[in-house]
Design an enzyme around this catalytic site. Structure first.
Site, PDB file in Angstrom:
ATOM      1  N   HIS A 111       0.838  -1.307   0.046  1.00  0.00           N
ATOM      2  CA  HIS A 111      -0.066  -0.036   0.044  1.00  0.00           C
ATOM      3  C   HIS A 111       0.913   1.302   0.196  1.00  0.00           C
ATOM      4  O   HIS A 111       0.456   2.170  -0.282  1.00  0.00           O
ATOM      5  CB  HIS A 111      -1.112  -0.116   1.221  1.00  0.00           C
ATOM      6  CG  HIS A 111      -0.519   0.279   2.645  1.00  0.00           C
ATOM      7  ND1 HIS A 111      -0.565   1.606   3.223  1.00  0.00           N
ATOM      8  CD2 HIS A 111       0.214  -0.453   3.383  1.00  0.00           C
ATOM      9  CE1 HIS A 111      -0.229   1.417   4.554  1.00  0.00           C
ATOM     10  NE2 HIS A 111       0.356   0.112   4.624  1.00  0.00           N
TER      11      HIS A 111
ATOM     12  N   CYS B 276       0.801   4.708  12.126  1.00  0.00           N
ATOM     13  CA  CYS B 276       0.754   3.679  13.090  1.00  0.00           C
ATOM     14  C   CYS B 276       0.714   4.414  14.553  1.00  0.00           C
ATOM     15  O   CYS B 276       0.471   3.819  15.382  1.00  0.00           O
ATOM     16  CB  CYS B 276       1.821   2.588  12.948  1.00  0.00           C
ATOM     17  SG  CYS B 276       1.763   1.718  11.648  1.00  0.00           S
TER      18      CYS B 276
END
Length: 387
Positions: A204, A328
Site C-alpha cells: 500500500h 501507526c
C-alpha cells in the site's frame, strides 16, 4: 468554488493504481480458486500466484523461492526479527541490534524478543537520523543474531547506507534485515549484488491495496515461523495465499521499479521547492533530517510556537492532508520517538508536520500548500500571542 483537495500523506498510504486494480479484478470473479486445490480452478490460481512471485522476485533481484508473501510490512518485520532470533537463540548469538528510530513494527518485535530472553542493543544515530558507524562496528559483534536497520525512515526520510552496513554485518556472520517499506521505488534494491539477508516491503506504499506485502528471505537464511498450520510458502507462512493481492503487489512493484528514476527526480524537485518556499516565509522553521541524505518524497518540518495537532486540523479544513509522523502512531499525544531519539527539543517535536509526496502531487499542489501553510502558521502564532 472550493480548491481541489490535496493529499500529502503518501508515506502513510497511496491510492491504488488503476493498472493494479484491473490486474487483480479477475481474481475476485471467475478466477477465484484456492491455489492449494488440485482442480482446474486451484491450478489456475496456483499458476497466477507463482507468476506473481516471480515478478516480485525480479523487482528485488531475487529468486522466486526467496519471496514470501505477507499481509503487510509489520508482519514481514515481525517474521524477520522473531524468526531469525528464535532460530539463533541457544547458539551463542542472543543479541538483536537495531536503531531507536525504527518503525514501531521493528521496535515492538525486538521488545517481544527481549521479553523472551534476547539482549536488545540500540545503535547511536546523529541529529539527522543517520546511524553512527562507530556505534555499528562496536555493537554488531559475533554474539548478534540479527541486525535490523530501516533503509528509509518513514518520518524524516533519512536514507541509511544499507548496502555497506549489510556487507559489514555479513563479514561478522550476522543476519541483516532492512525494513524497505518506504525505500522500495525510491532507491536501488538488488538482492543479487547487495548483502542483506532479509528485506520487508508493503504494497500500500506503492499503489497496491492495504493487506499485502512481501519478505525477501535469502536462500540459507533460517527463520522460525511465527504462525503455525499448513505448508504454504514452504512452511514459512502457513496461510491461504491471497492471490489477487499478490498479483496487485507484483503489478505495483513492476510499475514502481520502471518509474523509479523519473519519479524520484520529480518528487525531489517538488519537495525541494515546497521546502524552500516555506523556509523563505518562515525562516525559523526547522526541517528535520535536512543535513543528511534524504528520500525525495518526505518533508518533516517544525515551526516554533505551534503544535502539530492544531496545524493538521487547520490544514484539513483547507482540504490539505498531512500527518504528524507515522500513521501507526495516530492518536498518540506523545512526541515522535524518532524526533526524540535524534535530539529534537520537545516543543519542536510536538510541532512537527510530515508532508509526504507521491503520485497525486503536482506543481499546483505545491503552489497552494506553499501559500496556505505559512498563512496558517502565522494565524496560529497570532492567536497564541493574543491569548
Amino acid at each position: 468554488m472550493k480548491p481541489a483537495p490535496i493529499y500529502l500523506d503518501h508515506a502513510a498510504t497511496t491510492p491504488v493504481r488503476e493498472e493494479v486494480f484491473e490486474a487483480m479484478r479477475p481474481f475476485f470473479g471467475p478466477r477465484f480458486g484456492n491455489p492449494s486445490s488440485t482442480h482446474r480452478w486451484g491450478r489456475e490460481a496456483r499458476a497466477a500466484l507463482d507468476e506473481a512471485r516471480e515478478r516480485v522476485a525480479r523487482c528485488l533481484g531475487a529468486r522466486p523461492d526467496e519471496v514470501c508473501f505477507t499481509s503487510c510490512g509489520t508482519e514481514g518485520d515481525n517474521l524477520a526479527i522473531l524468526g531469525a532470533w528464535r532460530t539463533a537463540r541457544g547458539s551463542g548469538r542472543n543479541a538483536i541490534v537495531t536503531t531507536p528510530i525504527e518503525h514501531k513494527a521493528i521496535l515492538g518485535a525486538v521488545h517481544q524478543a527481549a521479553a523472551e530472553g534476547a539482549e536488545e542493543r540500540l545503535l547511536d544515530v546523529d541529529g539527522n537520523g543517520t546511524v553512527v558507524r562507530e556505534s555499528f562496528d562496536e555493537m554488531v559483534a559475533d554474539d548478534v543474531a540479527i541486525c535490523s536497520i530501516m533503509w528509509i525512515n518513514n518520518e524524516i526520510g533519512t536514507i541509511q547506507a544499507v548496502p555497506e552496513l549489510a556487507e559489514a554485518a555479513k563479514a561478522k556472520g550476522v543476519v541483516f534485515h532492512t525494513d524497505a517499506v518506504q525505500a522500495f521505488g525510491k532507491v536501488k534494491i538488488d538482492a543479487a549484488s547487495q548483502a542483506f539477508d532479509l528485506l520487508s516491503i508493503s504494497g500500500h506504499k506503492i499503489g497496491a491495496p492495504k493487506g499485502i506485502g512481501a519478505l525477501f528471505i535469502r536462500r540459507g537464511t533460517k527463520l522460525d515461523p511465527i504462525m503455525h498450520g499448513g505448508s504454504q510458502d514452504r512452511g514459512r507462512r502457513p496461510a491461504t495465499e491471497n492471490v489477487p493481492y499478490a498479483i496487485a503487489l507484483a503489478t505495483a512493484a513492476e510499475l514502481s521499479v520502471a518509474e523509479h528514476e523519473k519519479e524520484s527526480k520529480r518528487l525531489e524537485g517538488l519537495r525541494d521547492r515546497l521546502e524552500a518556499s516555506i523556509l523563505a516565509k518562515l525562516p525559523d522553521a526547522v526541517v528535520h533530517g535536512r543535513g543528511g541524505k534524504r528520500a525525495p518524497h518526505v518533508l518533516n518540518i517544525s515551526v516554533p510556537g505551534t503544535d502539530n495537532e492544531s496545524l493538521l486540523m487547520a490544514l484539513d479544513l483547507q482540504g490539505i492532508a498531512a500527518s504528524g509522523g507515522s500513521a501507526c502512531q495516530s492518536g498518540s499525544i506523545s512526541p515522535s520517538h524518532v524526533l526524540t531519539a535524534i535530539g529534537v527539543r520537545p516543543d519542536l517535536a510536538s510541532a512537527a508536520v510530515r508532508m509526504s509526496l507521491g503520485s497525486l502531487t503536482d506543481d499546483a499542489c505545491i503552489d497552494r500548500v506553499s501559500e496556505v501553510f505559512p498563512s496558517l502558521v502565522n494565524k496560529a502564532r497570532s492567536l497564541a500571542t493574543a491569548g
